[in-house]
Design a protein around this motif. Structure first.
Motif, PDB file in Angstrom:
ATOM      1  N   HIS A  60       0.841  -1.193   0.000  1.00  0.00           N
ATOM      2  CA  HIS A  60       0.000   0.000   0.000  1.00  0.00           C
ATOM      3  C   HIS A  60       0.884   1.254   0.000  1.00  0.00           C
ATOM      4  CE1 HIS A  60      -3.308  -2.674   0.672  1.00  0.00           C
ATOM      5  NE2 HIS A  60      -2.870  -3.044   1.871  1.00  0.00           N
ATOM      6  N   ILE A  61       0.432   2.272  -0.726  1.00  0.00           N
ATOM      7  CA  ILE A  61       1.238   3.474  -0.964  1.00  0.00           C
ATOM      8  C   ILE A  61       0.451   4.710  -0.550  1.00  0.00           C
ATOM      9  CG2 ILE A  61       2.352   4.893  -2.743  1.00  0.00           C
ATOM     10  CD1 ILE A  61       2.615   2.258  -4.389  1.00  0.00           C
ATOM     11  N   LEU A  62       1.104   5.600   0.204  1.00  0.00           N
ATOM     12  CA  LEU A  62       0.518   6.886   0.562  1.00  0.00           C
ATOM     13  C   LEU A  62       1.343   7.989  -0.093  1.00  0.00           C
ATOM     14  CD1 LEU A  62      -1.513   8.587   2.216  1.00  0.00           C
ATOM     15  CD2 LEU A  62       0.151   8.590   4.081  1.00  0.00           C
ATOM     16  N   LEU A  63       0.691   8.847  -0.862  1.00  0.00           N
ATOM     17  CA  LEU A  63       1.346   9.965  -1.530  1.00  0.00           C
ATOM     18  C   LEU A  63       0.852  11.260  -0.894  1.00  0.00           C
ATOM     19  CD1 LEU A  63       0.982   8.741  -5.222  1.00  0.00           C
ATOM     20  CD2 LEU A  63       3.008   8.584  -3.764  1.00  0.00           C
ATOM     21  N   ALA A  64       1.776  12.027  -0.330  1.00  0.00           N
ATOM     22  CA  ALA A  64       1.416  13.246   0.394  1.00  0.00           C
ATOM     23  C   ALA A  64       2.090  14.447  -0.251  1.00  0.00           C
ATOM     24  CB  ALA A  64       1.836  13.129   1.861  1.00  0.00           C
ATOM     25  N   GLY A  65       1.369  15.561  -0.286  1.00  0.00           N
ATOM     26  CA  GLY A  65       1.939  16.780  -0.841  1.00  0.00           C
ATOM     27  C   GLY A  65       0.872  17.737  -1.298  1.00  0.00           C
ATOM     28  N   PRO A  66       1.248  18.963  -1.633  1.00  0.00           N
ATOM     29  CA  PRO A  66       0.284  19.967  -2.077  1.00  0.00           C
ATOM     30  C   PRO A  66      -0.435  19.545  -3.356  1.00  0.00           C
ATOM     31  CG  PRO A  66       2.401  20.971  -1.521  1.00  0.00           C
ATOM     32  CD  PRO A  66       2.616  19.492  -1.534  1.00  0.00           C
ATOM     33  N   PRO A  67      -1.557  20.181  -3.669  1.00  0.00           N
ATOM     34  CA  PRO A  67      -2.303  19.830  -4.888  1.00  0.00           C
ATOM     35  C   PRO A  67      -1.499  20.111  -6.150  1.00  0.00           C
ATOM     36  CG  PRO A  67      -3.629  21.204  -3.398  1.00  0.00           C
ATOM     37  CD  PRO A  67      -2.239  21.225  -2.875  1.00  0.00           C
ATOM     38  N   GLY A  68      -1.736  19.287  -7.173  1.00  0.00           N
ATOM     39  CA  GLY A  68      -1.193  19.566  -8.499  1.00  0.00           C
ATOM     40  C   GLY A  68       0.199  19.068  -8.769  1.00  0.00           C
ATOM     41  N   LEU A  69       0.783  18.255  -7.863  1.00  0.00           N
ATOM     42  CA  LEU A  69       2.161  17.806  -8.038  1.00  0.00           C
ATOM     43  C   LEU A  69       2.274  16.431  -8.681  1.00  0.00           C
ATOM     44  CD1 LEU A  69       3.938  19.022  -4.769  1.00  0.00           C
ATOM     45  CD2 LEU A  69       3.533  20.232  -6.908  1.00  0.00           C
ATOM     46  N   GLY A  70       1.154  15.764  -8.926  1.00  0.00           N
ATOM     47  CA  GLY A  70       1.225  14.495  -9.659  1.00  0.00           C
ATOM     48  C   GLY A  70       0.826  13.261  -8.876  1.00  0.00           C
ATOM     49  N   LYS A  71       0.089  13.402  -7.791  1.00  0.00           N
ATOM     50  CA  LYS A  71      -0.280  12.228  -6.989  1.00  0.00           C
ATOM     51  C   LYS A  71      -1.202  11.292  -7.772  1.00  0.00           C
ATOM     52  CE  LYS A  71      -1.761  14.801  -3.541  1.00  0.00           C
ATOM     53  NZ  LYS A  71      -1.281  16.136  -4.001  1.00  0.00           N
ATOM     54  N   THR A  72      -2.204  11.851  -8.443  1.00  0.00           N
ATOM     55  CA  THR A  72      -3.107  11.016  -9.239  1.00  0.00           C
ATOM     56  C   THR A  72      -2.367  10.357 -10.394  1.00  0.00           C
ATOM     57  OG1 THR A  72      -4.965  12.463  -8.687  1.00  0.00           O
ATOM     58  CG2 THR A  72      -5.234  11.000 -10.580  1.00  0.00           C
TER      59      THR A  72
END
Length: 347
Positions: A60-72
């Protein structure tokens, strides 16, 4: 503003098939195509390679950071490179444990489940997710009161990719069940220029290096904003440009001036917040809710959309007594500034 798509379009507006194809093409399809975030890319590559060698779903992977940086985009890449199907959902859409149970029970073996804004899930759903992530099992409660019965339901093995802009709101039991947490950082201008160069090829618009650099430095370190500004420059060059399919530095400057994006990337709302803070409240300190009412926006919008960038570039400070305008903000507005260091004495 926060709910618009990367190209600035309102979600309620229809979009044709050609635009959908462009939307998809703007997203990198592999880690090799993904620009920036070298540390997270390297960590994800190792995770995916190990899972492939062992013929198992990735952790399982958690991606954290401000909007618009490429998480999706990274979630899509995880599914693509793992050769697994992808299911998309979001935290606000999962407001009951039953919503999550229906979603989890419909997954096929090895499927990648992406939950955007996972910190906004209902607490009852979060608690159900603990067991699902660890043991691939959920307990369904049937009946009420003394006659209630718990029925265990086995789930197909899956990989959860969660994305959050506020990882501090995730409860520790949920955060601890992720095998890997990737923290995405704002992009350097040089990386954004590479993003713009690739996107301009997809959009079939040519531009010189100085034009790409100008868009990059006004993009607030965010690829989503860079692509949005590139689209507006393309539109301007299409309507007013002298060369079909080409955009010059003059086109860039004219287009971004038209759309109220100043030389350091501040837009209308950013400048409204600064101007209100400096002129109406004499630089602060002022509470977030008061500041939001004064500019006619929701407090959450000011806090999550405006403040992160203003804080990062040193224009705004947060103190125990409220928000304050920093000396750089006064200089940007062309005004003399008072001494603000004393406001931080009690930090």
């Amino acid at each position: 503003m926060a709910d618009d798509f990367a190209d600035g379009r309102n979600p309620a507006e229809p979009i044709d098939e050609a635009e959908l194809a462009i939307e998809g093409a703007l997203r990198p399809g592999s880690l090799g195509e993904f620009v920036g975030q070298p540390k997270v890319r390297g960590q994800l590559q190792l995770l995916l390679d190990a899972a492939r060698i062992q013929n198992r779903p990735p952790d399982h992977i958690l991606l954290a950071g401000p909007p618009g940086l490429g998480k999706t985009t990274l979630a899509m890449i995880v599914a693509h490179e793992s050769e697994r199907p992808l299911r998309l959902s979001s935290g606000p859409a999962i407001q009951h444990a039953g919503d999550l149970a229906a979603l989890l029970s419909s997954l096929v073996p090895g499927e990648v489940l992406f939950i955007d804004e996972i910190h906004r899930m209902a607490r009852s759903a979060e608690e159900m997710l603990y067991l699902a992530m660890e043991d691939f099992r959920i307990d369904i409660m049937v009946g009420k009161g003394a006659g209630a019965t718990s029925i265990p339901l086995d789930l197909a093995p899956f990989t959860l990719v969660g994305a959050t802009t506020r990882s501090g709101l995730l409860p520790n039991p949920l955060r601890d069940r992720f095998g890997f947490t990737g923290h995405l950082e704002f992009y350097e201008d040089s990386d954004l220029e590479k993003v713009i160069e690739r996107s301009s090829r997809v959009l079939d618009v040519t531009m010189p290096e100085d034009a790409r650099h100008e868009i990059a430095r006004r993009s607030r370190g965010t690829p989503r904003i860079a692509n949005r500004l590139l689209r507006r420059v393309r539109d301007y060059a299409l309507v007013h440009g002298q060369h079909q399919g080409a955009a010059t530095i003059e086109d860039v400057n004219a287009a971004l001036e038209l759309y109220d994006v100043d030389p350091i990337g501040l837009d209308r709302l950013d400048r409204a917040v600064l101007d209100t803070l400096v002129r109406r409240f004499r630089g602060g300190p002022v509470g977030l809710s008061t500041l939001a009412v004064a500019v006619g926006e929701e407090a959450e919008t000011v806090e999550s959309v405006v403040e992160p960038y203003l804080v990062r570039i040193g224009f705004l400070g947060r103190t125990p007594r409220g928000r304050v305008a920093m000396p750089e903000a006064y200089r940007h507005l062309g005004m003399p500034h008072p001494e603000v260091a004393a406001l931080f004495d009690d930090l």
